[in-house]
Design a protein around this motif. Structure first.
Motif, short mmCIF file in Angstrom:
data_model
loop_
_atom_site.label_atom_id
_atom_site.label_comp_id
_atom_site.label_asym_id
_atom_site.label_seq_id
_atom_site.Cartn_x
_atom_site.Cartn_y
_atom_site.Cartn_z
N TRP A 41 21.24 -34.86 -5.78
CA TRP A 41 19.92 -34.32 -6.13
C TRP A 41 19.80 -32.83 -5.82
N ILE A 76 17.60 -39.01 -17.62
CA ILE A 76 16.82 -40.10 -17.02
C ILE A 76 16.74 -41.29 -17.98
N MET A 85 11.88 -44.91 -14.32
CA MET A 85 11.72 -43.66 -13.58
C MET A 85 10.26 -43.23 -13.50
N LEU A 86 9.51 -43.43 -14.59
CA LEU A 86 8.10 -43.04 -14.57
C LEU A 86 7.29 -43.92 -13.62
N LYS A 88 8.25 -44.55 -10.59
CA LYS A 88 8.54 -44.12 -9.21
C LYS A 88 7.61 -42.99 -8.79
N TRP A 90 7.90 -40.77 -6.42
CA TRP A 90 8.48 -39.48 -6.08
C TRP A 90 8.72 -38.62 -7.32
N VAL A 91 8.93 -39.27 -8.48
CA VAL A 91 9.10 -38.51 -9.72
C VAL A 91 7.83 -37.73 -10.05
N TRP A 92 6.70 -38.42 -9.95
CA TRP A 92 5.43 -37.77 -10.25
C TRP A 92 5.09 -36.69 -9.23
#
Length: 339
Positions: A41, A76, A85-86, A88, A90-92
């Motif tokens: 990351w 992604i 992924m959307l 999660k 932490w993504v936002w």
């Protein structure tokens, strides 16, 4: 030896830093995209950090950052699925943090865009901009913006060979390079249909690195007709052709690099020289008028003369009548006007 790169690395403006930060940002997103499994990351941190610094350096970095967002979305979607992924948190949070840091620069860019066309900025046909880009990338800066075809042809041939060889051996990496070239410049041209943002080769500089990498790949990349399917003499001929084209590109660029430094038509503004001269000859009854507000920062650094100075029109000023009135007013009480 790229004359365009050297030209813009030696002016007191932000284009050299812009390209440097763009390269760090794109390198980060490419390393993330090309990693086989569980990419570190830290590459995303490099992409986002350098991308945001780039946006604060020059708002054209928004176009390069948009390319990075596109790559991130594709990665992604392919690896983890967009819906997962959307979901999660932490993504936002990460996207919100990036947006929060970028809002001030974005507001400045929007405000500048809404102010209307800058003086001397016009809408160019896409084909004309492509011609300008090809000339600048292949050879260097020229007053007419377009070089003769024979100067451009060797770099163009290697660029095409580099794409073909790259698609054969490193398809994903080559597609990323093409995206780095096409997406930012395409967005620039798209936005310019509403408000012109292009008026010279410097505004194309964001597309120079991927072009040069693909030209280099054309010179030194794998043969297009390898794998033993073609006669050896033909493979040797193709290899010799690549080397000859590479030598031609280097010689043309070195020759034009000399032209850029010696051609009177390409002399650049010597702001320090002007300031040093005015330090000696201008007195307090005079006035110094700068026609471009941007050079005020550099001029003020070198100038400590007795005459006051003003920039007319002000940065972002679009009203010609106001600028003319201010010019008239500035000259009324002055013994001499240094323009």
């Amino acid at each position: 030896v790229s004359p365009l790169h050297i030209w813009h690395s030696q002016v007191m403006r932000n284009y050299g830093l812009l390209v440097t930060l763009n390269l760090f940002s794109v390198y980060g997103i490419m390393r993330f995209a090309l990693a086989q499994k569980n990419p570190p990351w830290r590459w995303l941190l490099l992409w986002a950090g350098a991308g945001l610094l780039g946006i604060y350096t020059h708002y054209f970095s928004l176009f390069v950052f948009a390319f990075g967002l596109l790559v991130l979305g594709v990665v992604i979607w392919q690896r983890w699925g967009l819906r997962e992924m959307l979901g999660k948190q932490w993504v936002w949070l990460g996207l919100a943090f990036i947006l929060l840091l970028g809002i001030p620069a974005l507001l400045v860019a929007v405000d500048r865009f809404q102010a209307g066309p800058q003086i001397d900025f016009y809408t160019f046909p896409v084909t004309a901009v492509m011609n300008h880009a090809l000339s600048a990338f292949s050879v260097g800066v020229i007053q007419s913006l377009v070089h003769p075809w024979w100067r451009v042809l060797p770099a163009l041939a290697l660029f095409i060979l580099g794409i073909l060889a790259g698609l054969r051996k490193r398809r994903t990496g080559t597609l990323l390079l093409l995206g780095y070239l096409i997406v930012p410049l395409g967005l620039l041209l798209l936005v310019s249909t509403v408000n012109p943002l292009y008026n010279g080769a410097r505004h194309l500089l964001i597309g120079l690195p991927p072009f040069l990498v693909l030209v280099a790949n054309g010179m030194a990349g794998a043969s297009l007709i390898g794998d033993g399917r073609w006669p050896g003499w033909l493979q040797q001929t193709m290899r010799a052709l690549r080397y000859l084209l590479g030598i031609a590109v280097i010689l043309i660029q070195l020759s034009w690099l000399n032209t850029q430094f010696t051609d009177p038509a390409l002399l650049r503004d010597d702001i320090r020289g002007a300031a040093d001269y005015l330090n000696e000859v201008a007195d307090e009854q005079d006035i110094v008028v700068l026609h471009d507000a941007i050079i005020g920062f550099v001029f003020d650094y070198y100038y400590d003369g007795a005459a006051p100075w003003r920039a007319i029109p002000h940065y972002g000023e679009q009203d010609v009548a106001s600028a003319e009135a201010e010019l008239a007013q500035a000259g009324e009480g002055a013994e001499r006007v240094w323009f």
